[in-house]
Design a protein around this motif. Sequence first.
Motif, PDB file in Angstrom:
ATOM      1  N   PRO A 185      26.004  64.751  37.528  1.00 21.55           N
ATOM      2  CA  PRO A 185      24.913  64.864  38.551  1.00 21.55           C
ATOM      3  C   PRO A 185      24.614  66.308  38.651  1.00 21.55           C
ATOM      4  CG  PRO A 185      26.875  63.910  39.591  1.00 21.55           C
ATOM      5  CD  PRO A 185      27.471  64.540  38.097  1.00 21.55           C
ATOM      6  N   THR A 189      29.225  62.310  45.652  1.00 20.95           N
ATOM      7  CA  THR A 189      28.427  63.372  45.706  1.00 20.95           C
ATOM      8  C   THR A 189      28.360  63.831  47.234  1.00 20.95           C
ATOM      9  OG1 THR A 189      26.376  61.922  45.873  1.00 20.95           O
ATOM     10  CG2 THR A 189      26.521  63.108  44.002  1.00 20.95           C
ATOM     11  N   SER A 208      24.405  54.001  40.337  1.00 22.04           N
ATOM     12  CA  SER A 208      23.803  54.982  41.137  1.00 22.04           C
ATOM     13  C   SER A 208      24.610  55.258  42.399  1.00 22.04           C
ATOM     14  CB  SER A 208      22.371  54.946  41.316  1.00 22.04           C
ATOM     15  OG  SER A 208      21.742  54.918  40.253  1.00 22.04           O
ATOM     16  N   ASP A 229      20.820  68.508  34.578  1.00 22.27           N
ATOM     17  CA  ASP A 229      19.286  67.730  34.611  1.00 22.27           C
ATOM     18  C   ASP A 229      18.577  68.205  33.414  1.00 22.27           C
ATOM     19  OD1 ASP A 229      19.065  70.070  35.435  1.00 22.27           O
ATOM     20  OD2 ASP A 229      17.906  69.621  37.279  1.00 22.27           O
ATOM     21  N   GLN A 274      18.873  59.778  40.638  1.00 17.92           N
ATOM     22  CA  GLN A 274      19.542  59.628  42.006  1.00 17.92           C
ATOM     23  C   GLN A 274      18.693  59.280  43.007  1.00 17.92           C
ATOM     24  OE1 GLN A 274      22.164  63.233  41.422  1.00 17.92           O
ATOM     25  NE2 GLN A 274      23.286  62.252  43.192  1.00 17.92           N
ATOM     26  N   VAL A 295      19.998  62.729  36.638  1.00 17.51           N
ATOM     27  CA  VAL A 295      21.514  62.683  36.252  1.00 17.51           C
ATOM     28  C   VAL A 295      21.893  62.531  34.814  1.00 17.51           C
ATOM     29  CG1 VAL A 295      23.755  61.671  36.683  1.00 17.51           C
ATOM     30  CG2 VAL A 295      21.874  61.984  38.601  1.00 17.51           C
TER      31      VAL A 295
END
Length: 451
Positions: free
Chosen positions: A257, A236, A229, A260, A277, A283
Amino acid sequence: MNVVAIFDIGKTNKKVFLFNENYQIVWEKSVILAETVDEDGFPCENILELSKWVADRLTELKELKDYILKAINFSTYGASFVYVDEQGKALTPLYNYLKPYPETLLENFYPKYKGKKKFAVKTASPVLGSLNSGMQIYRFKEEKPDLFAKVKYCLHLPQYLSSILTQQYFTDITSIGCHTGLWNFKKMKYHKWVTNEGIIDKLPPIQNVEETLKIEDGISVGIGLHDSSSALIPYTINFTEPFVLLSTGTWSISINPFNDTPLTSDELKKDCLCFLQNKKIPVKAARLFAGNTHEVQSKRISEHFGLPNDFYKEITYNKDIIADLRITNFKESSFNTDSYIEKCPFENRNLEGFKNHEIAYHQLILDIIAQQVLSTRLVIDNSPVKKVFVDGGFSKNSIFMNLLAQAFPEMEVYAASMAQASALGAALAIHESWNPKPIQNDLIDLKFYKH
């Protein structure tokens, strides 16, 4: 200069880095610590040695004249619990997640919670025995109830290392949310078994990974993160357009990411999982044992042709070899089956059929890519992704990168490189508590591969 110290604890290498305010590494040290064994004689991390190494490095860091230590954080491998008593002292060895899990306990556990399949879907965790760290707690409770009664808290490894400095105990969502079997992804809370089995009170409160605690000398200490992570955080922060990160090492993990959607039991069978996350955002990820396959099979090639083990570092992408192999040895369409993903076709190839090591090695990467594409597509499907970033070992492999770009003609494929992704992520997670500067947007170097 002001710095943040990050302890980046892998299964093999233990490292500590100092990052300056521009997130450049200005000092580092690493060590390989000898393993010890648990009470069953199974190899495991020596938690006392590791704790001592962290404490010694901290003393060393504080004495460095050129740096002012502002903050500390931890990024470590997952699926590992430390069980501490009222005083914060570890009560057991740090059990190895590769330790075989007793069948009888599994047969006792899963029927109580609607069976393996339903449980796996709810917790977004393939059934993996000790690799489901929640099952390690269950085993401890069942096999050693008297010792378990003395446990004040069950801490994942990053939070344990943080607690050595702060004497405060927390749970971090990125560790719970990674194939632990502890979290109900649908309800976004602990699965009911955690309460039913009397474990809930031994899990400390969940704390946001951006929060820090002050210790002496005004140093801010983070609660630590799970390394996969943590490695996602620089991406990100730097990229807002949807992407998939293919993180390569022993495992190749495709992380999306921007997906979902709930896991299906079919995806679980193909080694998909979800992790959380730092903002409790699920994720979707898919795992492939590609780095391990590469190691084993390239060794087979080196032995067959009488070469050193790292012979492949000299080999660059040759499009003519690939064109020939595609005609003679390889029909991609015939590999699109479920069984194909589990086993690399190269394992069954006879090396006598290859004129030289270069052709054999190109074939190995072709076979790995065919698996990789099926694995990565599992997380790309139904999401708006247009870019694939590859980091880790395979990002430096020109054959792998060229073939991946050809396999995803609709995507932009990049080799991404940065210094120590999981350590950098752990530093960025606590940016607000130590660094007055804004985060730059050039933390990651990209190399584009045309298809």
